[in-house]
Enzyme design. Structure first.
Site, mmCIF file in Angstrom:
data_model
loop_
_atom_site.group_PDB
_atom_site.id
_atom_site.type_symbol
_atom_site.label_atom_id
_atom_site.label_comp_id
_atom_site.label_asym_id
_atom_site.label_seq_id
_atom_site.Cartn_x
_atom_site.Cartn_y
_atom_site.Cartn_z
ATOM 1 N N HIS A 142 39.255 39.165 33.710
ATOM 2 C CA HIS A 142 39.129 39.696 35.071
ATOM 3 C C HIS A 142 39.384 41.194 35.056
ATOM 4 O O HIS A 142 40.130 41.703 34.215
ATOM 5 C CB HIS A 142 40.104 38.997 36.031
ATOM 6 C CG HIS A 142 41.517 39.018 35.568
ATOM 7 N ND1 HIS A 142 42.013 38.127 34.642
ATOM 8 C CD2 HIS A 142 42.551 39.839 35.878
ATOM 9 C CE1 HIS A 142 43.281 38.401 34.406
ATOM 10 N NE2 HIS A 142 43.639 39.444 35.144
ATOM 11 N N CYS B 189 38.529 29.785 37.132
ATOM 12 C CA CYS B 189 37.342 28.913 37.162
ATOM 13 C C CYS B 189 37.327 28.147 38.483
ATOM 14 O O CYS B 189 36.259 27.981 39.098
ATOM 15 C CB CYS B 189 37.350 27.920 35.995
ATOM 16 S SG CYS B 189 36.812 28.619 34.421
HETATM 17 P P1 AMP Z 1 46.709 40.008 35.070
HETATM 18 O O1 AMP Z 1 48.218 40.206 35.122
HETATM 19 O O2 AMP Z 1 45.950 41.234 34.648
HETATM 20 O O3 AMP Z 1 46.341 38.795 34.252
HETATM 21 O O4 AMP Z 1 46.249 39.767 36.562
HETATM 22 C C1 AMP Z 1 46.293 38.527 37.171
HETATM 23 C C2 AMP Z 1 46.221 38.783 38.641
HETATM 24 O O5 AMP Z 1 45.806 37.598 39.297
HETATM 25 C C3 AMP Z 1 47.550 39.198 39.293
HETATM 26 O O6 AMP Z 1 47.394 40.472 39.898
HETATM 27 C C4 AMP Z 1 47.809 38.090 40.315
HETATM 28 O O7 AMP Z 1 48.397 38.593 41.505
HETATM 29 C C5 AMP Z 1 46.423 37.547 40.553
HETATM 30 N N1 AMP Z 1 46.316 36.153 40.987
HETATM 31 C C6 AMP Z 1 46.850 35.071 40.377
HETATM 32 N N2 AMP Z 1 46.464 33.941 41.023
HETATM 33 C C7 AMP Z 1 45.662 34.337 42.052
HETATM 34 C C8 AMP Z 1 44.957 33.656 43.080
HETATM 35 N N3 AMP Z 1 44.994 32.305 43.187
HETATM 36 N N4 AMP Z 1 44.242 34.376 43.975
HETATM 37 C C9 AMP Z 1 44.195 35.731 43.871
HETATM 38 N N5 AMP Z 1 44.830 36.430 42.915
HETATM 39 C C10 AMP Z 1 45.569 35.755 42.015
HETATM 40 ZN ZN ZN Z 2 38.356 30.125 33.606
#
Ligand code: AMP
Ligand code: ZN
Length: 113
Positions: A99, A7
């Protein structure tokens, strides 16, 4: 949701390397890329996971899939890419704002781990 990192990215409170945005979605590069192209596409509106989606989320979820194709073409991987949603902890979800991972630029194995 004020304590949700995605968010905060959607509102610009936390910086990101954004590649696409419109009134419903934002898309930005993953901090820990798993492929030469690794973009996360999120609805602006908070929704914890796909398991919590209802019929009212149909339009935005459809828009995500169409945007994925546009972004893949924009990133030069329109001829072969993967869209992944990890739904729930056991499936590898670590951020509880829904996502979609857009991955491309390398050969992909199947089945995924
Ligand atoms: P998931 O494991 O499917 O929930 O994916 C979460 C993803 O978010 C992971 O691939 C992380 O590397 C990525 N992630 C977490 N925080 C950030 C951020 N601030 N900016 C970009 N990617 C992020
Ligand atoms: Zn959110």
């Amino acid at each position: 949701m004020s304590d949700c990192v995605f968010c905060s990215i959607a509102t610009g409170k936390i910086p990101s390397d954004m590649v696409y945005q419109d009134e419903q979605l934002v898309a930005f590069r993953d901090l820990n890329p798993q492929a030469p192209v690794h973009v996360l596409i999120i609805p602006r509106a908070h929704l914890a996971s796909l398991a919590e989606a209802g019929p009212e989320h149909g339009p935005v979820l459809g828009h995500v899939l169409l945007a994925a194709g546009e972004i893949a073409r924009q990133e030069g991987v329109g001829d072969g890419y993967r869209v992944v949603n990890n739904c729930g902890e056991s499936a590898g979800q670590t951020v509880f704002h829904v996502h979609f991972h857009l991955l491309g630029g390398r050969d992909m194995g199947w089945p995924p781990g």
